[in-house]
Design a protein around this motif. Structure first.
Motif, PDB file in Angstrom:
ATOM      1  N   ILE A   1       0.051  -6.882   4.576  1.00 59.74           N
ATOM      2  CA  ILE A   1       0.240  -5.553   4.003  1.00 59.74           C
ATOM      3  C   ILE A   1       1.723  -5.163   4.051  1.00 59.74           C
ATOM      4  O   ILE A   1       2.463  -5.596   4.942  1.00 59.74           O
ATOM      5  CB  ILE A   1      -0.644  -4.512   4.753  1.00 59.74           C
ATOM      6  CG1 ILE A   1      -0.842  -3.255   3.909  1.00 59.74           C
ATOM      7  CG2 ILE A   1      -0.081  -4.157   6.112  1.00 59.74           C
ATOM      8  CD1 ILE A   1      -1.978  -2.369   4.405  1.00 59.74           C
ATOM      9  N   ILE A  61      -8.419   0.342   5.677  1.00 59.41           N
ATOM     10  CA  ILE A  61      -7.985  -0.797   4.845  1.00 59.41           C
ATOM     11  C   ILE A  61      -8.033  -2.092   5.656  1.00 59.41           C
ATOM     12  O   ILE A  61      -8.237  -3.179   5.124  1.00 59.41           O
ATOM     13  CB  ILE A  61      -6.539  -0.549   4.307  1.00 59.41           C
ATOM     14  CG1 ILE A  61      -6.480   0.735   3.475  1.00 59.41           C
ATOM     15  CG2 ILE A  61      -6.039  -1.739   3.491  1.00 59.41           C
ATOM     16  CD1 ILE A  61      -5.098   1.067   2.901  1.00 59.41           C
ATOM     17  N   ARG A  62      -7.883  -1.946   6.971  1.00 64.22           N
ATOM     18  CA  ARG A  62      -7.703  -3.143   7.827  1.00 64.22           C
ATOM     19  C   ARG A  62      -8.793  -4.215   7.654  1.00 64.22           C
ATOM     20  O   ARG A  62      -8.465  -5.412   7.615  1.00 64.22           O
ATOM     21  CB  ARG A  62      -7.575  -2.731   9.296  1.00 64.22           C
ATOM     22  CG  ARG A  62      -6.813  -3.761  10.125  1.00 64.22           C
ATOM     23  CD  ARG A  62      -6.748  -3.388  11.580  1.00 64.22           C
ATOM     24  NE  ARG A  62      -5.679  -2.477  11.950  1.00 64.22           N
ATOM     25  CZ  ARG A  62      -4.430  -2.857  12.251  1.00 64.22           C
ATOM     26  NH1 ARG A  62      -4.085  -4.119  12.174  1.00 64.22           N
ATOM     27  NH2 ARG A  62      -3.547  -1.954  12.612  1.00 64.22           N
ATOM     28  N   ILE A  83       1.089   4.671   0.755  1.00 66.36           N
ATOM     29  CA  ILE A  83       0.246   5.575   1.536  1.00 66.36           C
ATOM     30  C   ILE A  83       0.934   6.902   1.866  1.00 66.36           C
ATOM     31  O   ILE A  83       0.326   7.787   2.464  1.00 66.36           O
ATOM     32  CB  ILE A  83      -0.235   4.923   2.862  1.00 66.36           C
ATOM     33  CG1 ILE A  83       0.916   4.177   3.498  1.00 66.36           C
ATOM     34  CG2 ILE A  83      -1.398   3.990   2.640  1.00 66.36           C
ATOM     35  CD1 ILE A  83       1.043   4.496   4.898  1.00 66.36           C
ATOM     36  N   ALA A 104       0.829  -1.207   0.000  1.00 66.63           N
ATOM     37  CA  ALA A 104       0.000   0.000   0.000  1.00 66.63           C
ATOM     38  C   ALA A 104       0.861   1.254   0.000  1.00 66.63           C
ATOM     39  O   ALA A 104       1.587   1.534   0.956  1.00 66.63           O
ATOM     40  CB  ALA A 104      -0.922  -0.025   1.221  1.00 66.63           C
ATOM     41  N   TRP A 120       0.968   0.366  12.765  1.00 66.66           N
ATOM     42  CA  TRP A 120       0.071  -0.672  12.203  1.00 66.66           C
ATOM     43  C   TRP A 120       0.261  -1.992  12.948  1.00 66.66           C
ATOM     44  O   TRP A 120      -0.701  -2.662  13.327  1.00 66.66           O
ATOM     45  CB  TRP A 120       0.372  -0.847  10.710  1.00 66.66           C
ATOM     46  CG  TRP A 120      -0.259  -2.049  10.072  1.00 66.66           C
ATOM     47  CD1 TRP A 120       0.258  -3.300   9.993  1.00 66.66           C
ATOM     48  CD2 TRP A 120      -1.540  -2.106   9.435  1.00 66.66           C
ATOM     49  NE1 TRP A 120      -0.600  -4.149   9.329  1.00 66.66           N
ATOM     50  CE2 TRP A 120      -1.724  -3.447   8.973  1.00 66.66           C
ATOM     51  CE3 TRP A 120      -2.543  -1.186   9.195  1.00 66.66           C
ATOM     52  CZ2 TRP A 120      -2.866  -3.866   8.286  1.00 66.66           C
ATOM     53  CZ3 TRP A 120      -3.679  -1.603   8.499  1.00 66.66           C
ATOM     54  CH2 TRP A 120      -3.841  -2.926   8.062  1.00 66.66           C
ATOM     55  N   ARG A 134      -3.048   9.309   8.483  1.00 64.50           N
ATOM     56  CA  ARG A 134      -2.602   8.143   7.699  1.00 64.50           C
ATOM     57  C   ARG A 134      -2.910   6.836   8.443  1.00 64.50           C
ATOM     58  O   ARG A 134      -3.300   5.846   7.863  1.00 64.50           O
ATOM     59  CB  ARG A 134      -1.102   8.226   7.381  1.00 64.50           C
ATOM     60  CG  ARG A 134      -0.688   9.286   6.402  1.00 64.50           C
ATOM     61  CD  ARG A 134      -1.088   8.996   4.966  1.00 64.50           C
ATOM     62  NE  ARG A 134      -2.460   9.285   4.646  1.00 64.50           N
ATOM     63  CZ  ARG A 134      -3.061   8.927   3.502  1.00 64.50           C
ATOM     64  NH1 ARG A 134      -2.418   8.260   2.598  1.00 64.50           N
ATOM     65  NH2 ARG A 134      -4.330   9.219   3.298  1.00 64.50           N
ATOM     66  N   LEU A 135      -2.727   6.905   9.751  1.00 67.49           N
ATOM     67  CA  LEU A 135      -2.988   5.704  10.541  1.00 67.49           C
ATOM     68  C   LEU A 135      -4.476   5.377  10.528  1.00 67.49           C
ATOM     69  O   LEU A 135      -4.869   4.212  10.406  1.00 67.49           O
ATOM     70  CB  LEU A 135      -2.488   5.926  11.969  1.00 67.49           C
ATOM     71  CG  LEU A 135      -2.070   4.695  12.732  1.00 67.49           C
ATOM     72  CD1 LEU A 135      -0.979   3.921  11.999  1.00 67.49           C
ATOM     73  CD2 LEU A 135      -1.561   5.071  14.118  1.00 67.49           C
ATOM     74  N   LEU A 137       4.853   4.458  10.611  1.00 71.50           N
ATOM     75  CA  LEU A 137       3.494   3.936  10.396  1.00 71.50           C
ATOM     76  C   LEU A 137       3.436   2.411  10.502  1.00 71.50           C
ATOM     77  O   LEU A 137       2.460   1.852  11.006  1.00 71.50           O
ATOM     78  CB  LEU A 137       2.960   4.392   9.034  1.00 71.50           C
ATOM     79  CG  LEU A 137       2.547   5.864   8.974  1.00 71.50           C
ATOM     80  CD1 LEU A 137       2.247   6.291   7.539  1.00 71.50           C
ATOM     81  CD2 LEU A 137       1.356   6.163   9.879  1.00 71.50           C
ATOM     82  N   LEU A 156       3.801  -1.471   3.831  1.00 68.43           N
ATOM     83  CA  LEU A 156       3.590  -0.017   3.743  1.00 68.43           C
ATOM     84  C   LEU A 156       4.764   0.613   3.009  1.00 68.43           C
ATOM     85  O   LEU A 156       5.927   0.303   3.267  1.00 68.43           O
ATOM     86  CB  LEU A 156       3.430   0.606   5.124  1.00 68.43           C
ATOM     87  CG  LEU A 156       2.194   0.162   5.918  1.00 68.43           C
ATOM     88  CD1 LEU A 156       2.023   1.031   7.163  1.00 68.43           C
ATOM     89  CD2 LEU A 156       0.922   0.205   5.084  1.00 68.43           C
ATOM     90  N   LEU A 189      -5.335   3.905   7.313  1.00 69.42           N
ATOM     91  CA  LEU A 189      -4.959   2.479   7.277  1.00 69.42           C
ATOM     92  C   LEU A 189      -6.017   1.612   7.969  1.00 69.42           C
ATOM     93  O   LEU A 189      -6.249   0.464   7.584  1.00 69.42           O
ATOM     94  CB  LEU A 189      -3.598   2.277   7.941  1.00 69.42           C
ATOM     95  CG  LEU A 189      -2.398   2.665   7.079  1.00 69.42           C
ATOM     96  CD1 LEU A 189      -1.112   2.657   7.883  1.00 69.42           C
ATOM     97  CD2 LEU A 189      -2.278   1.725   5.879  1.00 69.42           C
ATOM     98  N   GLU A 190      -6.653   2.197   8.975  1.00 71.62           N
ATOM     99  CA  GLU A 190      -7.711   1.443   9.654  1.00 71.62           C
ATOM    100  C   GLU A 190      -8.865   1.148   8.697  1.00 71.62           C
ATOM    101  O   GLU A 190      -9.590   0.167   8.856  1.00 71.62           O
ATOM    102  CB  GLU A 190      -8.215   2.193  10.895  1.00 71.62           C
ATOM    103  CG  GLU A 190      -7.223   2.178  12.055  1.00 71.62           C
ATOM    104  CD  GLU A 190      -6.700   0.765  12.375  1.00 71.62           C
ATOM    105  OE1 GLU A 190      -7.500  -0.178  12.488  1.00 71.62           O
ATOM    106  OE2 GLU A 190      -5.458   0.610  12.491  1.00 71.62           O
TER     107      GLU A 190
END
Ligand SMILES: CN1c2c(nc(N)[nH]c2=O)NC[C@@H]1CNc1ccc(C(=O)N[C@@H](CCC(=O)N[C@@H](CCC(=O)N[C@@H](CCC(=O)O)C(=O)O)C(=O)O)C(=O)O)cc1
Ligand SMILES: N[C@@H](CCS)C(=O)O
Ligand SMILES: [Zn+2]
Length: 763
Positions: free
Chosen positions: A317, A308-309, A287, A285, A363, A301-302, A359, A319, A305-306
C-alpha cells in the motif's frame, strides 16, 4: 518491507501567491523571462524541499506549471492551434502564454472546468495537428529535483485517455486511432525516464471516475500494456481521483505496478470488499481528503485503513491524499487572525502531508507509535467540533418546516414576464453586463488599506460609492439597458458572502489557483448558515438612486456558494446548501423591498459540481433546483430573477437550466464558439436568455464582426424577443479601458442587430 507515503501534486502558487505575482509582473513587462524563471524555480524548489522535510516518500515532480498542466501536456506534444503560427520544436513561453491568454491577433484557447473542481484547464485543440514530443517535461523536472535536492521524485504525467477526452477538434469515432498516435510519444517519455534512473511515475487518469465505453477500456488496457513493456523498471501508478472508479474490475487489472484510488469520494472501500484487490499490484490509497481543508480524524482514518488491511499486505500500500493538493491552500501556519477553535479544525496542504506521514507510521508500526499524534489530533478536532458558534437551532427548525412549494414562484413565466415587461419596458435585445466591473489595482489596494485600518469605514464606503457613481455614468453613456453597481465592494463573489453570513469565516492566505494566475480564497463554512443582516442592499440601492435605468441586484447562488467554499462535513452538503438558500431568500426579499426590480443570482458552479458518476446526477440536480428556487421564489411576479453560468459544458444540464425557472439566464458561450447554441435547437426554451457574445478572459478587444457573428448565430435559433446581449462573464479582471472599449463594441453591435430586426418587423 514497509509501506510508503506519497503526494499527488502540490499547490503551485507559493505560500503568499509569489507565483502569481511573478507571472503578472512578467506579463506586464516588469520582469524578464529569465527573472520569471528564476523566481518560479525558487518557489518550486522550496515546495519540493518542504515535502522532503515533512517526510513524504514519493514527492511529485512535474506538477509545477506556468499556467495549467493540461496546456503543459499539449505543448509537450506540439499541440498548438494554427492561429499561433507555431513552427515546431520546443514551444516558447510567448506562444505558451498566447494560447492561454490570446493575443491581439489570435483568440485564446477555451478554458473549462477540470472535472468537478473550480480549477480551469486550457482545452487542447487537436484539429489536424500531428503530435510530436517537443520536450520531455517530466524528465526535466525529475532531473532538477534529483540534482538540486537529491530527491528521487515521482514524475507526474497526464495520461493519454484523460488528455484526449478533455481535448476537442476530433471526431469521437476516431478517438481510438488518435490514442495510438500519442502512445509512441508517451513511450518515449517513459523510456527516457527509466534510462535516467526514475523509479516511479504517476500517470493521472481521472477520466476513470466517469462512465466510459467498453472499447475505451480495452484500448486503455492495451496502452498501459505498451507502457509497461517499454519501461519495465519504471513503477507506473495509474492514478484516479475525485470519484470512485466506475469500471473497477477492468481498471484494477491493468498491467501497471500500482493503482491509485480515491477512498474519500464515492465508496471505493465497497469495491475492494466486493471484488478484492489484485495481489500483484500496489494499492495507492487516497485516504486524506485533497479537496477539503478539515483536519482528518486520525484515529478514524487508521481504523478505516484496518478495513483495507485484509485485502493487501503491509507493504502493498501507498498512503496519499485523495487527489492533488492543488485544490487546497498551502499552509494554515500563516493564519493569525482566525478564530482559534476554527483554526484547530483546519488542515491545508502541508498539514495534510503531515497527516499522511503520521498515518504511514501507524500503518507500518502500529497505532502505539502515533499515540501522541492521535491525542493531539483528538484534542484539536474536539476544540473545533464543540465550538459553540457552530450550531444554530433556529435555522435547523426553520428548514425542517420547508416544503416543495417554498421553492416555486407564484405564477408561470408567461404570466410573470408580462408584468415584468410592463414595469421594466426594456428594448428588443436588451444589453447588460454580468455584474463585476474592473477591480483595478486602486480598488484592491484601497480595500487592503481599509482591512489594515489605514483608512476608515467611512472613507472606504465613500470610495466604493465613487466607483459606483463613476460606472453608472459610464454605463449610461455607453447606452447599456440594464446596469450593474459593479461589485467593487467584493473581494470575490463567494468570499464576500462568506464575510457576511453566519456560519462562515474567511482566511487571510487560504488561496487556491482558479485559472492561470488568478486565485480564489474559498471561505470556510464551519457551522449552520444563517442570514445576519442585509449584505448587498446598500450598494444596490445607492446605484439605483443614480439612474432611471434598472440596476440589477447581484447575489451569488446557494449551489455556487457551497461549491466554492470549504464546507464542514458534519451534515449533508444539501442541508448546508438549503441553509445558504434560505439566508439568500431573505436577501432577495430585502432587495425587492428596497426597490430593486431585477435580481441576479449567479450559479456559475452549478454545472461544475455535477457528480462525475452519472448515477448521482439526478439527486444533485434536483437539490440544486430546490435550493435555487428557495432562494429566489419569495418575490412578486414583477420582480425579474436572472441567473448566470459560465465556463462549462451545459448540454448535460439543459433541463435543469429550464427548471431553475429564472426569468433570464446568461450563459457563457463565446470561447466555445457557440457550441451551447445547438442545445437550444432541440428544445423549446420559453424564457429569456443571454448567450455571452464576447470572451472577457482575454485582454483582446473583440471586433464588432465577431460579436455580430455570435449574435446572429444565436438568433438563428433563439427568438430576438427572448435574447439578451452581454459579455460572457464578469469584467473584474479587465482594465477600465479594455472594458469600456469592449462594451462600446458590444452595444454598437446590439444596436445594429436591433435596428435590423425592427426594420424587418416594421416592413
Ligand atoms: C467567476 N469565477 C470565480 C470562481 N470562483 C470564485 N470563487 N470566484 C469567481 O469569481 N470560479 C470561476 C471564475 C474564476 N474567475 C476568477 C476571476 C478572477 C479572479 C481574481 O481576480 N482573483 C484575484 C484575487 C481576488 C481578491 O480577492 N483580491 C483581494 C486582494 C487581495 C490582494 O491581492 N491584495 C494585495 C494588495 C492589493 C494589490 O496590490 O493588488 C495584497 O494583499 O498584497 C481583494 O480584492 O481584496 C487574484 O488576484 O487572483 C479569480 C477567479
Ligand atoms: N456576478 C459575477 C459573476 C461571475 S461568474 C461577476 O460578474 O463577476
Ligand atoms: Zn461568470
Amino acid at each position: 518491507m514497509t509501506a510508503i507515503s506519497s503526494n499527488l501534486g502540490y499547490p503551485r502558487i507559493g505560500e503568499k501567491r509569489e507565483w502569481k505575482r511573478a507571472l503578472e509582473k512578467f506579463w506586464k513587462g516588469e520582469i524578464t523571462e529569465a527573472q520569471l524563471i528564476s523566481e518560479t524555480d525558487q518557489i518550486r524548489l522550496q515546495s519540493l524541499k518542504k515535502q522532503q522535510d515533512i517526510g513524504v516518500d514519493l514527492i511529485p515532480v512535474g506538477d509545477f506549471s506556468f499556467y495549467d498542466h493540461v496546456l503543459d501536456t499539449s505543448v509537450m506534444f506540439g499541440i498548438v492551434p494554427d492561429r499561433f503560427n507555431y513552427q515546431g520544436g520546443k514551444v516558447d513561453l510567448e506562444t505558451y502564454f498566447a494560447i492561454a491568454r490570446g493575443t491581439k491577433d489570435a483568440v485564446a484557447s477555451e478554458i473549462t472546468k477540470w472535472f468537478n473542481t473550480n480549477y480551469h484547464y486550457i482545452v487542447p485543440e487537436l484539429d489536424n495537428s500531428k503530435p510530436t514530443l517537443t520536450e520531455n517535461r517530466p524528465l526535466t523536472f525529475y532531473q532538477e529535483a534529483k540534482e538540486k535536492l537529491g530527491i528521487d521524485g515521482k514524475p507526474v504525467l497526464l495520461g493519454p485517455i484523460t488528455y484526449l477526452h478533455l481535448a476537442k477538434g476530433y471526431r469521437k469515432e476516431n478517438l481510438l486511432e488518435l490514442i495510438d498516435t500519442f502512445v509512441p510519444l508517451y513511450v518515449q517519455i517513459l523510456e527516457e525516464l527509466q534510462a535516467a534512473g526514475a523509479s516511479w511515475i504517476q500517470i493521472d487518469e481521472p477520466i476513470f471516475g466517469t462512465q466510459l465505453d467498453q472499447s475505451i477500456l480495452l484500448k486503455a488496457e492495451q496502452v498501459y500494456q505498451q507502457f509497461a513493456e517499454a519501461a519495465p523498471n519504471l513503477k507506473i501508478i495509474l492514478q484516479t481521483y475525485f470519484e470512485q472508479v466506475i469500471h473497477y474490475q477492468a481498471i484494477s487489472n491493468f498491467p501497471v505496478h500500482a493503482i491509485g484510488l480515491d477512498f474519500v469520494h464515492g465508496n471505493t472501500l465497497e469495491l475492494i470488499e466486493q471484488y478484492g484487490f489484485p495481489s500483484n499490484k500496489v494499492l495507492a490509497a487516497g485516504i486524506i481528503n485533497g479537496r477539503n481543508v478539515w483536519k482528518a480524524d486520525l484515529e478514524e482514518r487508521l481504523s478505516f485503513l484496518e478495513s483495507i488491511r485484509p485485502y493487501v499486505s503491509t507493504d502493498q500500500i501507498i498512503l496519499q491524499p485523495s487527489s492533488s493538493l492543488l485544490h487546497v491552500p498551502v499552509t494554515k501556519k500563516l493564519e493569525e487572525k482566525l478564530n482559534n477553535d476554527i483554526k484547530a479544525g483546519l488542515s491545508f496542504a502541508d498539514e495534510k502531508l503531515t497527516e499522511i506521514v503520521t498515518l504511514i507510521n501507524g500503518w507500518n508500526n502500529g497505532k502505539i507509535k502515533i499515540t501522541n499524534a492521535i491525542k493531539e489530533n483528538r484534542v484539536e478536532r474536539q476544540q473545533f467540533i464543540r465550538a459553540s458558534s457552530r450550531s444554530n437551532e433556529q435555522v435547523k427548525q426553520a428548514l425542517a418546516t420547508l416544503t416543495a412549494s417554498d421553492a416555486v414562484r407564484d405564477s408561470s413565466f408567461a404570466e410573470r414576464i408580462k408584468q415584468q415587461q410592463t414595469k421594466l419596458n426594456l428594448p428588443l435585445l436588451p444589453t447588460t453586463t454580468i455584474g463585476s466591473l474592473p477591480q483595478t489595482a486602486v480598488v484592491r489596494q484601497t480595500r487592503t488599506k481599509w482591512r489594515k485600518g489605514d483608512i476608515t469605514n467611512q472613507e472606504y464606503d465613500q470610495f466604493i460609492k465613487e466607483n459606483i457613481r463613476k460606472w453608472i455614468a459610464i454605463q449610461e453613456e455607453l447606452g447599456l439597458d440594464v446596469l450593474v453597481h459593479g461589485e467593487f465592494e467584493r473581494t470575490d463573489m463567494v468570499e464576500y458572502f462568506g464575510e457576511k453570513l453566519n456560519g462562515f469565516d474567511v482566511t487571510e492566505f487560504g488561496w487556491v489557483q482558479s485559472y492561470g494566475s488568478r486565485c480564489v480564497k474559498p471561505p470556510l463554512i464551519y457551522g449552520d448558515v444563517s442570514f445576519n443582516k442585509p449584505m448587498t442592499v446598500k450598494e444596490s440601492v445607492y446605484a439605483q438612486s443614480l439612474t432611471k435605468k434598472p440596476v440589477k441586484g447581484m447575489l451569488t447562488g446557494p449551489v455556487t456558494i457551497l461549491n466554492w467554499s470549504f464546507v464542514h462535513e458534519d451534515v449533508a452538503r444539501f442541508t448546508v446548501q438549503n441553509q445558504i438558500a434560505f439566508a439568500l431568500r431573505k436577501e432577495v426579499q430585502v432587495l425587492e423591498e428596497n426597490g430593486i426590480q431585477i435580481i441576479q443570482v449567479d450559479e456559475p458552479a452549478l454545472r461544475e459540481g455535477l457528480p462525475l458518476d452519472e448515477r448521482k446526477w439526478k439527486g444533485y440536480l434536483e437539490a440544486a433546483v430546490y435550493a435555487f428556487g428557495l432562494a429566489t421564489s419569495g418575490v412578486s411576479n414583477s420582480t425579474q430573477i436572472h441567473t448566470h453560468m459560465c465556463y462549462s459544458e451545459f448540454q448535460d444540464i439543459y433541463d435543469t437550466i429550464d427548471a431553475l425557472d429564472a426569468d433570464v439566464i446568461s450563459i457563457e458561450t463565446s470561447r466555445s464558439h457557440g457550441e451551447m447554441v445547438g442545445s437550444f435547437e432541440d428544445h423549446t426554451y420559453d424564457k429569456e436568455i443571454g448567450l455571452g457574445v464576447y470572451d472577457i478572459h482575454s485582454p483582446r478587444i473583440p471586433a464588432k464582426e465577431e460579436i455580430l457573428e455570435n449574435i446572429n448565430r444565436a438568433l438563428q435559433i433563439i427568438s430576438p424577443k427572448q435574447f439578451w446581449i452581454n459579455p460572457d462573464c464578469g469584467l473584474k479582471t479587465r482594465s477600465e479601458e479594455e472594458t469600456i472599449q469592449a462594451l462600446k463594441v458590444m452595444v454598437d453591435a446590439a444596436a445594429e442587430v436591433r435596428n435590423e430586426k425592427l426594420t424587418y418587423q416594421n416592413n
